[in-house]
Motif scaffolding. Sequence first.
Motif, mmCIF file in Angstrom:
data_model
loop_
_atom_site.group_PDB
_atom_site.id
_atom_site.type_symbol
_atom_site.label_atom_id
_atom_site.label_comp_id
_atom_site.label_asym_id
_atom_site.label_seq_id
_atom_site.Cartn_x
_atom_site.Cartn_y
_atom_site.Cartn_z
ATOM 1 N N THR A 84 17.223 -12.146 -69.663
ATOM 2 C CA THR A 84 16.779 -11.507 -71.180
ATOM 3 C C THR A 84 15.701 -12.581 -71.623
ATOM 4 O O THR A 84 15.777 -13.544 -71.397
ATOM 5 N N ASP A 86 15.387 -12.016 -74.869
ATOM 6 C CA ASP A 86 15.850 -11.829 -76.337
ATOM 7 C C ASP A 86 17.140 -12.713 -76.608
ATOM 8 O O ASP A 86 18.395 -12.578 -76.231
ATOM 9 N N GLN A 87 16.946 -13.627 -77.490
ATOM 10 C CA GLN A 87 17.759 -14.565 -77.995
ATOM 11 C C GLN A 87 18.985 -13.980 -78.767
ATOM 12 O O GLN A 87 20.220 -14.570 -78.689
ATOM 13 N N ASN A 88 18.714 -12.733 -79.163
ATOM 14 C CA ASN A 88 19.796 -12.286 -80.383
ATOM 15 C C ASN A 88 20.700 -11.680 -79.433
ATOM 16 O O ASN A 88 21.946 -11.569 -79.999
ATOM 17 N N ILE A 90 22.535 -12.996 -77.040
ATOM 18 C CA ILE A 90 23.114 -13.997 -76.213
ATOM 19 C C ILE A 90 24.980 -14.055 -76.681
ATOM 20 O O ILE A 90 25.641 -13.870 -75.718
ATOM 21 N N MET A 103 16.982 -17.023 -69.581
ATOM 22 C CA MET A 103 16.138 -16.498 -70.391
ATOM 23 C C MET A 103 14.902 -16.404 -69.854
ATOM 24 O O MET A 103 14.376 -17.469 -69.158
ATOM 25 N N THR B 338 8.267 -10.391 -77.295
ATOM 26 C CA THR B 338 9.615 -11.090 -76.515
ATOM 27 C C THR B 338 9.835 -10.410 -75.152
ATOM 28 O O THR B 338 10.002 -11.259 -74.267
ATOM 29 N N ASN B 342 6.898 -11.543 -72.170
ATOM 30 C CA ASN B 342 7.599 -12.469 -71.221
ATOM 31 C C ASN B 342 7.894 -11.630 -69.849
ATOM 32 O O ASN B 342 8.006 -12.398 -68.785
#
Lengths: 130, 557
Positions: A84, A86-88, A90, A103, B338, B342
């Motif tokens: 992904t 998207d850090q959100n 994790i 990531m 994002t 990416n």
Amino acid sequence: MVPSIFIVDDEPSLLEIFSAFITTLGYEIAAVASNGKAAIDMYTKMVNKPDLIIMDHRMPIKNGIEASAEILAMNPRQKIIMVTADQNIIEKAKIIGVVDIIMKPFEMADFLGKITAMTGASGRHDSVVG
Amino acid sequence: MGQEHDRDPREKPAEKHGVDIDARRKRVRVDSFLNLVGGIFVVMDMNARIMLINKAGEQMLGYSSGELVGKNWFDHCVPPAARENVRQVFSRLVTGQIEPVEFFENNIITRDGKVRLIAWHNAVLRDEHGQIEGTLSSGHDITEHRHAEDLLKKQARVMKIINEVVTVCNETASFHELLYLVLDTVLDLLGLDGGGIYLVNESTRSGTLVCHKGLPLDFIETVMSANLDDGRNQDLLRHVPIFFEHVLEYKPEMARNWGFKLMAGIPLVSKAHLVGVLNLVSRSRDTFSDEEREILSLLGKNVGTAIERTIAEMDLKESEARYKDAYELASFYKDLFTHDMNNILQCLLSVAELQEFYKHDPGKVDALENLAGTIKLHANRGSKLVSNVRKLSMLEDSIVPIHARNLDDALAESVKYLLKGHPSKKIIVTTTGLTGEKVLANDFLVDIFDNILENAVRYTDRDHITIEIMVSRVVLDAGARVQIAFFDNGIGIPDDIKLTLFTKDRKSGPNKRGMGMGLSLVKKIVDKLGGSVYVEDRVPGDYTVGSKFVVLLRPSS
């Protein structure tokens, strides 16, 4: 025995590229799917479950977190690496039992290193990333 | 009998009979006692002659001691307007036709013409044979008390009306609803025929009619805007209500043309600022009572405050909505980069690494060529993404002029771009239906088709991608439309996602659907063109075999 890997991603190019790397390095592609729902359907029908699932998160119809949760409900020992940007997600991924997260954008050496760690087999990728 | 009226009846029995010392003493004692009584105490004979009245009564009525004795009560102490009525009641009382009224209120008039309200307790006097020979009345001056009561009642009525209007103000959600409810309530409570509310711009000293009721159309046209510098309107600028009770005299054209007899302009004031004017008219009434004037003046302040508060709340909500919109837009762009950017970077990075790996393998020459195509594809995707962001931003910020655009040209351009972007894919695009159609559009027309076609290619698991474009004319309630339908054989869209595919695009973000920003742009452009867009199953009831995207645009002719 050659470890088998199931790749789930809605980006056709990434499916092709990941598959190319993985097969070239000596792993077996169990299947590919382009969304979470298709992945669940295919996983349900698999007689031999894959050693590892590479699961993208953001996909149409059903996302990676939802698909992983359903698969892990069916088989809690299934190893899944979430891919992904998207850090959100994790924390959420960890909670549902995903074994690792990588990531985007990442280099193949990192990617294959995680695959090796999860499957316990090195394949032939050392020569590529070395 | 007339002369007898001037004699003191208290003296008469003693003088006539000459001896009744005890009786005289008794009367003196009674007199002394009655003089101590604070209210009026009066004894009258059958002819309403005053036989006895105490000192307090004489003083209240403005007469000196003994001056009223022998005089006719009604002629001297009852106001002419009430005299006949009270006299008749007295007559019936002393002739035994009615029982004495224990408690009775009526006005009396003083020597200098002042009217006082008295509350009476009455009794009849009888002789030793039981025959009525007069009346005995004690009264209290309740003039001030009644005034106070009336004032309280009036204030209660005023407060009730104001409370009703203020309640309406407080319970109203929208600004125009507030204005109309205030107007309705005031017209209803005061029984007036019509009116309107102006919002005032103090700096330009002008007002604009923003709501009205019960006013003739031609009248409304003439009063839509008001100059507050005109005539008595200047009073409004000083926050003074204006009442035209003789409309024919002050505003003859209003009386002649529309039959108005009564008009009022009430300044709506908040924090010393004139925020509006409440205008009221009546065709049936001639005057406002003092109480109504007071009510209207107080209402002006309360309604003005409510209007200003509602305007402030509206501004705040609008401001909040703008900030929320801006926040959502920022989140949308962040989310977009994002994910989409990416993914593109991931593809380019991975392809570069794969190329490095393949270049040492003579058997991978063809694969290397394909990878070059993949690099081009993702470079173009990146470019398209940046372009879409720029266009979306332009559409958010500005108005793009609309003119007639040839539909065939735009579709051909989009199909060409699609095929060029996916050289390795087997894509068949067919176009059927009307040709030569022109639609009202702008330079973004091609972007609508680009994004729908790109989604059809991206979201499929088939080797052969087929897209059929069908152009037709349809007639909707809103008028004729050119319909461009795109039938694809992609993975399809489940019903729950169809509902929010376009409408909640930005709020839910691309992650919900995973379709990037393309459809956001499509929706935005179509909205700007006055058209509409929706999606349904290519085969009704089975979303898994593909989608049908329908774009409806206005024809240029």
